[in-house]
Write a protein that holds these residues in place. Structure first.
Motif, PDB file in Angstrom:
ATOM      1  N   UNK A  61       0.827  -1.215   0.000  1.00 59.47           N
ATOM      2  CA  UNK A  61       0.000   0.000   0.000  1.00 59.47           C
ATOM      3  C   UNK A  61       0.861   1.265   0.000  1.00 59.47           C
ATOM      4  N   UNK A  62       1.926   1.354   0.802  1.00 55.22           N
ATOM      5  CA  UNK A  62       2.767   2.551   0.698  1.00 55.22           C
ATOM      6  C   UNK A  62       3.392   2.727  -0.699  1.00 55.22           C
ATOM      7  N   UNK A  63       3.780   1.629  -1.334  1.00 57.60           N
ATOM      8  CA  UNK A  63       4.338   1.734  -2.692  1.00 57.60           C
ATOM      9  C   UNK A  63       3.286   2.230  -3.671  1.00 57.60           C
ATOM     10  N   UNK A  64       2.058   1.717  -3.566  1.00 58.37           N
ATOM     11  CA  UNK A  64       0.976   2.180  -4.435  1.00 58.37           C
ATOM     12  C   UNK A  64       0.686   3.658  -4.205  1.00 58.37           C
ATOM     13  N   UNK A  65       0.681   4.084  -2.941  1.00 62.34           N
ATOM     14  CA  UNK A  65       0.409   5.494  -2.629  1.00 62.34           C
ATOM     15  C   UNK A  65       1.520   6.395  -3.177  1.00 62.34           C
ATOM     16  N   UNK A  66       2.755   5.947  -3.089  1.00 61.53           N
ATOM     17  CA  UNK A  66       3.865   6.726  -3.645  1.00 61.53           C
ATOM     18  C   UNK A  66       3.776   6.799  -5.166  1.00 61.53           C
ATOM     19  N   UNK A  67       3.465   5.687  -5.804  1.00 57.28           N
ATOM     20  CA  UNK A  67       3.286   5.688  -7.266  1.00 57.28           C
ATOM     21  C   UNK A  67       2.128   6.598  -7.673  1.00 57.28           C
ATOM     22  N   UNK A  68       1.047   6.571  -6.898  1.00 54.94           N
ATOM     23  CA  UNK A  68      -0.086   7.455  -7.178  1.00 54.94           C
ATOM     24  C   UNK A  68       0.348   8.912  -7.115  1.00 54.94           C
ATOM     25  N   UNK A  69       1.139   9.253  -6.110  1.00 52.83           N
ATOM     26  CA  UNK A  69       1.621  10.625  -5.981  1.00 52.83           C
ATOM     27  C   UNK A  69       2.494  11.017  -7.171  1.00 52.83           C
ATOM     28  N   UNK A  70       3.379  10.142  -7.597  1.00 49.38           N
ATOM     29  CA  UNK A  70       4.250  10.433  -8.740  1.00 49.38           C
ATOM     30  C   UNK A  70       3.422  10.600 -10.007  1.00 49.38           C
ATOM     31  N   UNK A  71       2.508   9.679 -10.242  1.00 52.07           N
ATOM     32  CA  UNK A  71       1.668   9.721 -11.447  1.00 52.07           C
ATOM     33  C   UNK A  71       0.774  10.956 -11.446  1.00 52.07           C
ATOM     34  N   UNK A  72       0.387  11.415 -10.264  1.00 52.91           N
ATOM     35  CA  UNK A  72      -0.540  12.546 -10.184  1.00 52.91           C
ATOM     36  C   UNK A  72      -0.006  13.802 -10.862  1.00 52.91           C
ATOM     37  N   UNK A  73       1.310  13.934 -10.936  1.00 54.83           N
ATOM     38  CA  UNK A  73       1.906  15.116 -11.562  1.00 54.83           C
ATOM     39  C   UNK A  73       1.766  15.091 -13.085  1.00 54.83           C
ATOM     40  N   UNK A  74       1.496  13.929 -13.650  1.00 53.93           N
ATOM     41  CA  UNK A  74       1.435  13.785 -15.105  1.00 53.93           C
ATOM     42  C   UNK A  74       0.045  13.389 -15.615  1.00 53.93           C
ATOM     43  N   UNK A  75      -0.869  13.065 -14.713  1.00 51.21           N
ATOM     44  CA  UNK A  75      -2.150  12.485 -15.108  1.00 51.21           C
ATOM     45  C   UNK A  75      -3.158  13.502 -15.625  1.00 51.21           C
ATOM     46  N   UNK A  76      -3.004  14.748 -15.274  1.00 50.06           N
ATOM     47  CA  UNK A  76      -3.954  15.752 -15.727  1.00 50.06           C
ATOM     48  C   UNK A  76      -5.322  15.617 -15.087  1.00 50.06           C
ATOM     49  N   UNK A  77      -5.369  15.129 -13.870  1.00 53.25           N
ATOM     50  CA  UNK A  77      -6.625  15.000 -13.131  1.00 53.25           C
ATOM     51  C   UNK A  77      -6.812  16.278 -12.324  1.00 53.25           C
ATOM     52  N   UNK A  78      -7.979  16.904 -12.469  1.00 56.40           N
ATOM     53  CA  UNK A  78      -8.252  18.119 -11.703  1.00 56.40           C
ATOM     54  C   UNK A  78      -8.164  17.820 -10.211  1.00 56.40           C
ATOM     55  N   UNK A  79      -7.284  18.511  -9.510  1.00 55.40           N
ATOM     56  CA  UNK A  79      -7.084  18.276  -8.087  1.00 55.40           C
ATOM     57  C   UNK A  79      -6.379  16.970  -7.788  1.00 55.40           C
ATOM     58  N   UNK A  80      -5.855  16.329  -8.812  1.00 55.76           N
ATOM     59  CA  UNK A  80      -5.249  15.011  -8.644  1.00 55.76           C
ATOM     60  C   UNK A  80      -4.047  14.992  -7.728  1.00 55.76           C
ATOM     61  N   UNK A  81      -3.207  16.023  -7.833  1.00 56.44           N
ATOM     62  CA  UNK A  81      -2.014  16.071  -6.970  1.00 56.44           C
ATOM     63  C   UNK A  81      -2.452  16.228  -5.520  1.00 56.44           C
ATOM     64  N   UNK A  82      -3.411  17.107  -5.286  1.00 51.70           N
ATOM     65  CA  UNK A  82      -3.903  17.336  -3.919  1.00 51.70           C
ATOM     66  C   UNK A  82      -4.443  16.039  -3.316  1.00 51.70           C
ATOM     67  N   UNK A  83      -5.285  15.325  -4.078  1.00 48.25           N
ATOM     68  CA  UNK A  83      -5.877  14.097  -3.553  1.00 48.25           C
ATOM     69  C   UNK A  83      -4.825  13.010  -3.363  1.00 48.25           C
ATOM     70  N   UNK A  84      -3.857  12.940  -4.263  1.00 49.14           N
ATOM     71  CA  UNK A  84      -2.781  11.956  -4.113  1.00 49.14           C
ATOM     72  C   UNK A  84      -1.921  12.274  -2.887  1.00 49.14           C
ATOM     73  N   UNK A  85      -1.685  13.558  -2.642  1.00 51.95           N
ATOM     74  CA  UNK A  85      -0.937  13.946  -1.439  1.00 51.95           C
ATOM     75  C   UNK A  85      -1.696  13.573  -0.166  1.00 51.95           C
ATOM     76  N   UNK A  86      -3.007  13.768  -0.190  1.00 51.47           N
ATOM     77  CA  UNK A  86      -3.811  13.389   0.978  1.00 51.47           C
ATOM     78  C   UNK A  86      -3.750  11.880   1.201  1.00 51.47           C
ATOM     79  N   UNK A  87      -3.890  11.101   0.122  1.00 57.67           N
ATOM     80  CA  UNK A  87      -3.787   9.637   0.235  1.00 57.67           C
ATOM     81  C   UNK A  87      -2.423   9.259   0.794  1.00 57.67           C
TER      82      UNK A  87
END
Length: 144
Positions: A61-87
């Protein structure tokens, strides 16, 4: 990348469900073993459920959360970085609460409650990536 973001967020949420299942398996196995006459003390080895809970919670789970945070910078999801940081922050808190709970067992209740927060926020992050990206139009020049 939006789909990768969505899948990673969903895997974090599903991972929390798997965590609940493995810890239940672990403790019901322990209770059955004690009923069958085995002794559970500080010298006891963890059973499959307890080991799976530890592996999922400390590595997967920590690896998935870290990958989510990294991907969030490139995914183009509105508010995606914020939500990934919260996760990611909630997952870090979850690991810290687990370690503190060994010394102060009452903190284990917060560990359980925070797990639900991780699942909810990861689910919300995944749903944000499922919809279309909303573009903010550039301000138009005023016509004189």
């Amino acid at each position: 990348m939006r789909s990768v973001y969505r899948v990673l967020a969903s895997l974090v949420a599903i991972g929390v469900l798997a965590q609940a299942m493995t810890i239940a398996l672990g403790w019901f196995t322990t209770l059955k073993d004690v009923d069958d006459g085995l002794v559970f003390d500080k010298n006891s080895d963890a059973n499959f459920g307890q080991m799976a809970h530890g592996i999922l919670g400390m590595t997967v789970i920590p690896a998935l959360a870290l990958l989510l945070l990294i991907v969030s910078f490139f995914a183009g999801v509105d508010g995606g970085v914020k939500w990934a940081l919260i996760v990611f922050g909630l997952v870090v808190l979850q690991v810290a609460l687990a370690f503190v709970s060994f010394g102060v067992p009452a903190i284990g209740a917060l560990h359980g409650a925070n797990a639900l927060a991780v699942m909810a926020v990861a689910g919300m992050a995944g749903r944000r990536a499922a919809g279309p990206r909303t573009e903010t139009p550039a301000p138009s020049e005023a016509k004189l």
